[in-house]
Design an enzyme around this catalytic site. Structure first.
Site, mmCIF file in Angstrom:
data_model
loop_
_atom_site.group_PDB
_atom_site.id
_atom_site.type_symbol
_atom_site.label_atom_id
_atom_site.label_comp_id
_atom_site.label_asym_id
_atom_site.label_seq_id
_atom_site.Cartn_x
_atom_site.Cartn_y
_atom_site.Cartn_z
ATOM 1 N N LYS A 35 0.952 -0.988 0.304
ATOM 2 C CA LYS A 35 0.028 -0.179 -0.101
ATOM 3 C C LYS A 35 1.147 1.459 0.118
ATOM 4 C CE LYS A 35 -0.027 -0.565 4.823
ATOM 5 N NZ LYS A 35 -1.122 -0.869 5.718
ATOM 6 N N TYR A 256 16.946 29.870 6.668
ATOM 7 C CA TYR A 256 16.048 30.170 7.082
ATOM 8 C C TYR A 256 15.862 30.616 9.075
ATOM 9 C CZ TYR A 256 13.450 29.951 2.655
ATOM 10 O OH TYR A 256 12.579 29.784 1.503
HETATM 11 C C1 LIG Z 1 0.029 -1.393 6.592
HETATM 12 C C2 LIG Z 1 -0.474 -3.620 7.252
HETATM 13 C C3 LIG Z 1 0.418 -4.711 7.203
HETATM 14 C C4 LIG Z 1 1.649 -4.446 7.557
HETATM 15 O O1 LIG Z 1 1.775 -4.159 8.619
HETATM 16 P P1 LIG Z 1 4.144 -3.765 8.101
HETATM 17 O O2 LIG Z 1 3.801 -2.552 10.238
HETATM 18 O O3 LIG Z 1 5.036 -2.327 7.993
HETATM 19 O O4 LIG Z 1 4.642 -4.960 8.600
HETATM 20 C C5 LIG Z 1 0.009 -5.258 7.758
HETATM 21 N N1 LIG Z 1 -1.403 -5.382 7.811
HETATM 22 C C6 LIG Z 1 -2.613 -4.937 7.360
HETATM 23 C C7 LIG Z 1 -3.871 -4.687 8.023
HETATM 24 C C8 LIG Z 1 -2.445 -3.390 7.419
HETATM 25 O O5 LIG Z 1 -2.748 -2.053 7.405
#
Ligand SMILES: *Cc1c(COP(=O)(O)O)cnc(C)c1O
Length: 359
Positions: A35, A256
């Protein structure tokens, strides 16, 4: 000449980290979580490098459609499921598997006129209290899905709230609540609990499917552990160059707000990378930056396109290579300075930064 900033994506490190997940959980299938543009690494680059994964997970239908159109044939799981009736047509067209976390999604499945049958992931809320059915409501949800013509296979899953802390008692509690609920309801299908921290820290959570995210990208899922001890390899090298090296007089200030003042006449380097590229604006003075393999401290405020570094005691000239984070400077360390987590650093790498595959 183009601007020198780029995110190098090391495909062999991705593959190594996937193998590391498999080695940690040898009896589980892998859902690679990609994602948010694969945590900023470039979703299609990453998906193809991880072609060995058994499935992929994304947050939005648009991401899933992109994946299918780029030639990915594995199951694709939608972590937030679908949002309205029209989405179901797309789920059918691209054969996507939604997470079912609320009664309103079940109602939509019950009244759809599609003749298709979806594979779904029933989400049980064992303590995160974000998405999912509370244990007491799982029986009813499961029964409705079983009766629904539009549903084929029902997988079950949960998500941990505190697995990044290996001492936390929440994770063992969530695991036992999940198992108890599955048993009471009589769910016999395949199960998934573990994120990266679960995979590496809680073997009793592995079940049928693991869901690695951050570990695939080579950052630690634990608050108090480094990647070496977890045998992970950083995937992204965020690299740029010194675009200016100049002498600034003692007593003059840099950047800045003039927040940093030279204690002596000294060389100041300017690096082409700023918060407009995703470098954390709140990174304080002293945050390490690697110039020619030497650690130098950030000075002054982070600007939109540039940062400034203290080059005292360092051999450096214009055009020299700079690493902001990567295999020589852990993203976890930069995140620590900026009071955030590597997840956020990666996700924030801006679209204007080219992702360059390193074979
Ligand atoms: C993002 C997510 C993961 C992965 O989590 P990590 O901590 O990056 O390994 C797994 N399951 C769900 C439901 C998620 O939203």
């Amino acid at each position: 000449m183009s601007r020198p900033l780029r995110a190098e994506i090391k495909l062999s490190a991705l593959q190594h980290n996937l193998q590391r997940a498999r080695q940690a959980a040898p009896n589980s299938k892998v859902i690679a979580v990609i994602k948010a543009n694969a945590y900023g690494h470039g979703m299609t680059i990453v998906a193809h490098a991880l072609n060995d994964a058994d499935a992929f997970a994304v947050a939005s239908i648009e991401e899933a459609i992109n994946l299918r159109e780029s030639g990915i044939h594995q199951p694709i799981i939608l972590l937030e499921g679908f949002f309205d009736e029209d989405d179901l047509l797309l789920l059918q067209a691209y054969s996507l598997e939604p997470v079912i976390h609320s009664p309103h999604q079940i109602e939509l499945l019950e009244k759809t006129s599609l003749t298709y049958a979806f594979d779904v992931w029933l989400k049980i809320d064992t303590g995160m209290h974000r998405l999912g059915f509370p244990p007491m409501e799982v029986k009813k949800a499961y029964a409705s899905l079983k009766d629904c013509d539009a549903v084929e296979t029902i997988h079950a899953m949960t998500h941990f709230s505190s697995a990044d802390d290996q001492e936390s008692l929440s994770t063992p509690y969530q695991i036992s609540l999940f198992n108890k609920t599955i048993e009471e309801v009589g769910i016999t299908s395949s199960l998934s609990l573990a994120n990266s921290a679960g995979i590496l820290g809680f073997p009793q959570s592995h079940a049928d499917w693991i869901r690695p995210g951050i570990m695939l990208y080579g950052a630690s899922p634990f608050v108090d552990d480094d990647i070496e001890s977890q045998l992970l390899e950083p995937v992204m090298n965020l690299v740029s160059e010194l675009i200016s090296v100049r002498e600034v007089l003692r007593g003059e200030s840099v950047g800045y707000g003039g927040e940093w003042t030279c204690p002596e006449t000294m060389l100041v380097g300017v690096v082409a990378c700023g918060y407009g590229d995703g470098y954390p604006r709140h990174a304080p003075e002293g945050t390490p930056v690697l110039v020619n393999g030497q650690r130098v401290p950030l000075i002054g405020r982070v600007s939109m396109d540039m940062i400034t570094v203290d080059l005292r005691g360092c051999k450096a000239s214009v055009g020299d290579r700079v690493q902001l984070w990567g295999d020589e400077l852990p993203a976890d360390e930069i995140a620590h300075h900026a009071e955030t987590i590597a997840y956020e650093l990666f996700c924030n790498v801006a679209p204007r930064v080219p992702r360059v595959e390193i074979k």
